[in-house]
Design an enzyme around this catalytic site. Structure first.
Site, PDB file in Angstrom:
ATOM      1  N   ASN A   9       5.762  -0.576 -10.282  1.00 41.80           N
ATOM      2  CA  ASN A   9       5.121  -0.270  -9.770  1.00 41.80           C
ATOM      3  C   ASN A   9       6.515   1.229  -9.116  1.00 41.80           C
ATOM      4  O   ASN A   9       6.933   0.760  -8.129  1.00 41.80           O
ATOM      5  CB  ASN A   9       5.230  -0.385  -8.510  1.00 41.80           C
ATOM      6  CG  ASN A   9       4.872   0.249  -7.325  1.00 41.80           C
ATOM      7  OD1 ASN A   9       4.104   1.185  -7.897  1.00 41.80           O
ATOM      8  ND2 ASN A   9       4.068   0.106  -5.516  1.00 41.80           N
ATOM      9  N   LYS A  11       5.715   3.928  -7.628  1.00 37.20           N
ATOM     10  CA  LYS A  11       5.309   5.276  -6.546  1.00 37.20           C
ATOM     11  C   LYS A  11       5.752   6.117  -7.794  1.00 37.20           C
ATOM     12  O   LYS A  11       4.878   6.689  -8.253  1.00 37.20           O
ATOM     13  CB  LYS A  11       6.577   4.348  -5.599  1.00 37.20           C
ATOM     14  CG  LYS A  11       6.414   3.130  -5.406  1.00 37.20           C
ATOM     15  CD  LYS A  11       6.877   2.281  -4.061  1.00 37.20           C
ATOM     16  CE  LYS A  11       7.088   0.889  -3.786  1.00 37.20           C
ATOM     17  NZ  LYS A  11       7.398   0.199  -2.633  1.00 37.20           N
ATOM     18  N   HIS A  95      -1.768  -1.311  -1.508  1.00 40.82           N
ATOM     19  CA  HIS A  95      -0.354  -1.762  -0.993  1.00 40.82           C
ATOM     20  C   HIS A  95      -0.138  -0.872   0.297  1.00 40.82           C
ATOM     21  O   HIS A  95      -0.972  -0.213   1.010  1.00 40.82           O
ATOM     22  CB  HIS A  95       0.882  -1.183  -2.167  1.00 40.82           C
ATOM     23  CG  HIS A  95       2.197  -0.614  -1.900  1.00 40.82           C
ATOM     24  ND1 HIS A  95       2.470  -0.108  -1.535  1.00 40.82           N
ATOM     25  CD2 HIS A  95       2.643  -0.949  -2.875  1.00 40.82           C
ATOM     26  CE1 HIS A  95       3.549  -0.788  -0.835  1.00 40.82           C
ATOM     27  NE2 HIS A  95       4.245  -0.547  -2.431  1.00 40.82           N
ATOM     28  N   GLU A  97       2.018   0.504   1.371  1.00 41.29           N
ATOM     29  CA  GLU A  97       2.516   2.054   1.995  1.00 41.29           C
ATOM     30  C   GLU A  97       0.659   2.653   2.013  1.00 41.29           C
ATOM     31  O   GLU A  97       0.767   3.378   3.085  1.00 41.29           O
ATOM     32  CB  GLU A  97       3.074   2.244   1.067  1.00 41.29           C
ATOM     33  CG  GLU A  97       4.997   1.478   1.096  1.00 41.29           C
ATOM     34  CD  GLU A  97       5.285   1.984  -0.767  1.00 41.29           C
ATOM     35  OE1 GLU A  97       4.635   2.685  -1.271  1.00 41.29           O
ATOM     36  OE2 GLU A  97       6.134   1.344  -0.154  1.00 41.29           O
ATOM     37  N   GLU A 167       3.515  -9.115  -0.533  1.00 43.30           N
ATOM     38  CA  GLU A 167       4.631  -8.578  -0.620  1.00 43.30           C
ATOM     39  C   GLU A 167       4.537  -7.825   1.536  1.00 43.30           C
ATOM     40  O   GLU A 167       4.398  -7.406   2.051  1.00 43.30           O
ATOM     41  CB  GLU A 167       3.845  -6.875  -1.046  1.00 43.30           C
ATOM     42  CG  GLU A 167       4.181  -6.817  -2.413  1.00 43.30           C
ATOM     43  CD  GLU A 167       3.726  -5.781  -2.992  1.00 43.30           C
ATOM     44  OE1 GLU A 167       5.197  -5.556  -3.330  1.00 43.30           O
ATOM     45  OE2 GLU A 167       3.680  -4.567  -2.273  1.00 43.30           O
ATOM     46  N   GLY A 173      11.550  -1.971   0.021  1.00 41.47           N
ATOM     47  CA  GLY A 173      12.188  -0.957  -0.096  1.00 41.47           C
ATOM     48  C   GLY A 173      13.535  -1.337   0.911  1.00 41.47           C
ATOM     49  O   GLY A 173      14.253  -0.088   1.330  1.00 41.47           O
ATOM     50  N   SER A 212      11.399  -6.245  -2.650  1.00 41.58           N
ATOM     51  CA  SER A 212      13.230  -6.152  -3.350  1.00 41.58           C
ATOM     52  C   SER A 212      13.785  -6.949  -4.155  1.00 41.58           C
ATOM     53  O   SER A 212      14.632  -7.874  -4.307  1.00 41.58           O
ATOM     54  CB  SER A 212      14.119  -5.895  -1.703  1.00 41.58           C
ATOM     55  OG  SER A 212      14.087  -4.849  -0.631  1.00 41.58           O
TER      56      SER A 212
HETATM   57  P1  PGA Z   1      10.351  -2.898  -3.586  1.00 41.79           P
HETATM   58  O1  PGA Z   1       9.198  -2.306  -3.237  1.00 41.79           O
HETATM   59  O2  PGA Z   1      10.448  -3.205  -4.924  1.00 41.79           O
HETATM   60  O3  PGA Z   1      11.090  -1.433  -3.695  1.00 41.79           O
HETATM   61  O4  PGA Z   1      10.639  -3.498  -2.515  1.00 41.79           O
HETATM   62  C1  PGA Z   1       7.866  -3.211  -4.349  1.00 41.79           C
HETATM   63  C2  PGA Z   1       6.362  -2.982  -3.866  1.00 41.79           C
HETATM   64  O5  PGA Z   1       6.087  -2.195  -2.988  1.00 41.79           O
HETATM   65  O6  PGA Z   1       5.881  -3.114  -4.437  1.00 41.79           O
END
Ligand code: PGA
Length: 251
Positions: A9, A11, A95, A97, A167, A173, A212
């Site tokens: 992903n 983003k 997601h 976000e 998640e 992140g 992460s």
């Molecule tokens: P990350 O994000 O691997 O940077 O923690 C995962 C995601 O939001 O799908």
């Protein structure tokens, strides 16, 4: 036997140059890891570039979001049928976000999931609790609520093709990856929830871990019995790391 899936992903990151670099780096890795399904989800505007560069590789293409509407006066939105035409096989929906920053409710996520499915895309449904929710001991009710909104609308059968990504918001992140035991615990819970509706679907649905994941921790996370691969953010922008993650999913 569930085929592991590793999905990147991006983003709101990347460039045409990264598309080129990434395809060069992971095309051969995906060829070696024949038992792993590999997917990149770049921003919408790079889907066309990615579609043409991925020709002849085993790497698939997905989008990060989709409109719940099939077409019409929705300035700035992208319909599921358009994603399909641009070579997408998958689309991420719900997601955290999108839920937190763009106010997508469980109901809206369920509408998007249904629109994707209707168009012939495979939705990747993201679920997961915040740190406050985990500390309050409400991880399971939160995940249940998020999943049930989609199950009510589309039914368990939708997960014959759709994928679930657990998640935990506190792991995204932050570098605070869930432990393999924490991930396995919630994944097993999700599979059990699915089993209350349809045992065959529960046994077959792929549940990805996200938050992460990197080249160092992927293999151990993916070795858990109910962890069927990963949804990877930051590390999916680094060709070497993403290759290691793909290799970590190979059996
Ligand atoms: P990350 O994000 O691997 O940077 O923690 C995962 C995601 O939001 O799908």
């Amino acid at each position: 036997m569930r085929q592991p899936l590793v999905a990147g992903n991006w983003k709101m990151n990347g460039s045409r140059d990264l598309v080129r670099q990434m395809v060069e780096a992971i095309g051969p890795t995906a060829e070696q890891a024949q038992d792993v399904e590999v997917l990149i989800c770049p921003p919408f505007v790079y889907l066309g570039d990615a579609q043409s560069q991925l020709q002849g590789t085993r790497v698939q293409l997905g989008a990060q979001n989709v409109s719940q509407e099939p077409k019409g006066a929705h300035t700035g939105e992208i319909a599921a049928g358009m994603l399909l035409e641009c070579g997408c096989e998958y689309v991420i929906v719900g997601h955290s976000e999108r839920r937190a920053m763009y106010h997508e409710s469980d109901e809206r996520v369920a509408e998007k999931f249904a629109a994707a499915l209707d168009a012939g895309l495979k939705p990747i449904l993201c679920v997961g609790e915040t740190l406050e929710e985990r500390n309050a001991g409400t991880t399971e009710p939160v995940v249940r609520r998020q999943l049930e909104a989609v199950l009510e609308r589309s039914g368990a059968g939708a997960f014959g093709t759709a994928v679930i990504a657990y998640e935990p918001v506190w792991a995204i992140g932050t570098g605070h990856t869930a432990t393999p035991e924490q991930a396995q615990g919630v994944h097993a819970f999700i599979r059990q929830l699915m089993g209350e509706r349809d045992q065959a679907i529960a046994d077959g649905v792929r549940i990805l871990y996200g938050g992460s994941v990197n080249g160092e921790n992927a293999a151990e996370l993916f070795s858990q019995p109910d962890v069927d691969g990963g949804l990877v953010g930051g590390a999916s922008l680094k060709p070497d790391d993403f290759r290691k993650i793909i290799q970590g999913a190979a059996r």
